[in-house]
Design a protein around this motif. Structure first.
Motif, short mmCIF file in Angstrom:
data_model
loop_
_atom_site.label_atom_id
_atom_site.label_comp_id
_atom_site.label_asym_id
_atom_site.label_seq_id
_atom_site.Cartn_x
_atom_site.Cartn_y
_atom_site.Cartn_z
N UNK A 10 3.65 9.52 -9.16
CA UNK A 10 4.69 8.84 -8.38
C UNK A 10 6.03 9.34 -8.91
N UNK A 11 7.00 9.62 -8.05
CA UNK A 11 8.29 10.12 -8.53
C UNK A 11 8.93 9.21 -9.58
N UNK A 12 9.62 9.82 -10.54
CA UNK A 12 10.31 9.05 -11.60
C UNK A 12 11.71 8.69 -11.13
N UNK A 14 12.92 5.17 -11.27
CA UNK A 14 13.10 3.76 -11.66
C UNK A 14 12.34 2.78 -10.76
N UNK A 15 11.73 3.28 -9.68
CA UNK A 15 10.97 2.41 -8.79
C UNK A 15 9.49 2.75 -8.81
N UNK A 16 9.05 3.43 -9.89
CA UNK A 16 7.67 3.94 -9.90
C UNK A 16 6.64 2.82 -9.78
N UNK A 17 6.90 1.67 -10.43
CA UNK A 17 5.92 0.58 -10.35
C UNK A 17 5.71 0.18 -8.89
N UNK A 18 6.81 -0.02 -8.17
CA UNK A 18 6.72 -0.49 -6.78
C UNK A 18 6.08 0.57 -5.88
N UNK A 19 6.46 1.82 -6.09
CA UNK A 19 5.91 2.89 -5.25
C UNK A 19 4.45 3.17 -5.59
N UNK A 20 4.07 2.98 -6.86
CA UNK A 20 2.66 3.12 -7.24
C UNK A 20 1.83 2.03 -6.57
N UNK A 21 2.35 0.81 -6.57
CA UNK A 21 1.65 -0.30 -5.90
C UNK A 21 1.59 -0.02 -4.39
N UNK A 22 2.71 0.44 -3.83
CA UNK A 22 2.73 0.78 -2.40
C UNK A 22 1.67 1.81 -2.06
N UNK A 25 -1.96 0.24 -2.42
CA UNK A 25 -2.22 -0.80 -1.42
C UNK A 25 -2.13 -0.28 0.02
N UNK A 26 -1.15 0.58 0.27
CA UNK A 26 -0.86 0.99 1.65
C UNK A 26 -0.79 2.51 1.85
N UNK A 27 -1.15 3.29 0.83
CA UNK A 27 -1.01 4.75 0.89
C UNK A 27 0.41 5.16 1.27
N UNK A 28 1.37 4.44 0.71
CA UNK A 28 2.78 4.69 1.03
C UNK A 28 3.57 4.69 -0.28
N UNK A 29 4.15 5.85 -0.63
CA UNK A 29 4.88 5.97 -1.89
C UNK A 29 6.36 5.62 -1.76
N UNK A 30 6.74 5.05 -0.62
CA UNK A 30 8.16 4.74 -0.42
C UNK A 30 8.36 3.27 -0.09
N UNK A 31 7.55 2.41 -0.67
CA UNK A 31 7.62 0.99 -0.34
C UNK A 31 8.52 0.19 -1.28
N UNK A 32 9.14 0.87 -2.25
CA UNK A 32 9.89 0.12 -3.27
C UNK A 32 10.92 -0.85 -2.69
N UNK A 33 11.78 -0.43 -1.75
CA UNK A 33 12.79 -1.38 -1.26
C UNK A 33 12.15 -2.64 -0.66
N UNK A 34 11.08 -2.42 0.11
CA UNK A 34 10.38 -3.55 0.74
C UNK A 34 9.75 -4.46 -0.32
N UNK A 35 9.09 -3.87 -1.32
CA UNK A 35 8.40 -4.69 -2.32
C UNK A 35 9.39 -5.39 -3.25
N UNK A 36 10.54 -4.79 -3.49
CA UNK A 36 11.57 -5.49 -4.26
C UNK A 36 12.03 -6.74 -3.49
N UNK A 37 12.16 -6.61 -2.17
CA UNK A 37 12.55 -7.76 -1.33
C UNK A 37 11.49 -8.87 -1.41
#
Length: 207
Positions: A10-12, A14-22, A25-37
């Motif tokens: 997952x890209x480094x 600062x949002x790696x935790x959220x993008x790893x979970x994304x 869970x959803x095969x989406x590495x760009x979910x950080x903004x949504x999961x932070x919300x």
């Protein structure tokens, strides 16, 4: 079950935790903004459970903080995301090979896997063969009697292999240099103190 467990980087940013979970869970590495919300909304809606004592900062301040794309996630965020998705999240720590399981007490029937190197989270996936494209990844595993069967052993073997290659950062003793003022620091604690004192958050590891 045929296949191998692989580490999906997952890209480094600062949002790696959220993008790893994304990703798991959803095969989406760009979910950080949504999961932070999602996390901010969950915390804001329950100030009793998410108190200052639990969060380490006032509820409102934490909600603003977690929405900042520069801020890192950790255990609190993983436990909230496990509940949000209704699945366990297993986070394997390379340095200790320990597995922290989030959502376990809820008896969820599925689990997703992450790997942590002391500073960064990546995703773990089951791939049919070495080099197979990511679209073939299986990232959700059925839990039966608190285990996900053979995948658990494969995941642990991968973590141990990464440990033997020292693919982790010893956050208590690693050396950092502040990218802003070039000050040398040792360990996460000094880095955090320096960031608090100066507002500098751009650190480079050096040996």
């Amino acid at each position: 079950m045929e296949g191998i467990v692989v580490r999906r980087v997952i890209p480094s940013d600062n949002s790696c935790l959220f993008n790893a979970v994304g990703y798991v869970m959803d095969h989406d590495k760009k979910k950080a903004p949504e999961l932070r919300q999602v996390i901010a909304a969950t915390v804001a809606s329950d100030p009793t459970n998410y108190s200052e004592a639990f969060l380490g900062k006032p509820n409102e301040e934490y909600c603003a903080w977690i929405l900042d794309s520069e801020k890192w996630g950790g255990a609190i965020e993983l436990s909230i995301l496990a509940d949000y998705y209704g699945r366990e999240i297993a986070a394997y720590d390379i340095q200790t090979t320990r597995c922290d399981l989030y959502g376990q007490e809820k008896k969820y029937s599925e689990r997703a896997l992450l790997i942590y190197d002391g500073l960064h989270y990546d995703a773990l996936a089951m791939s049919p063969f070495e080099g197979a494209p990511e679209e073939f990844d299986q990232t959700i595993f059925a839990v039966r009697d608190s285990t996900i069967g053979p995948v658990e052993g494969l995941a642990l073997n991968l973590v141990k292999e990464q440990q033997s290659k020292r693919r982790y950062t010893d956050t208590a003793n690693f050396t950092l240099r502040c990218g802003v003022c070039q000050l040398g620091l040792v360990g996460q604690t000094e880095a955090v103190e320096h960031a608090r004192a100066t507002g500098h958050v751009n650190f480079q590891e050096y040996r």
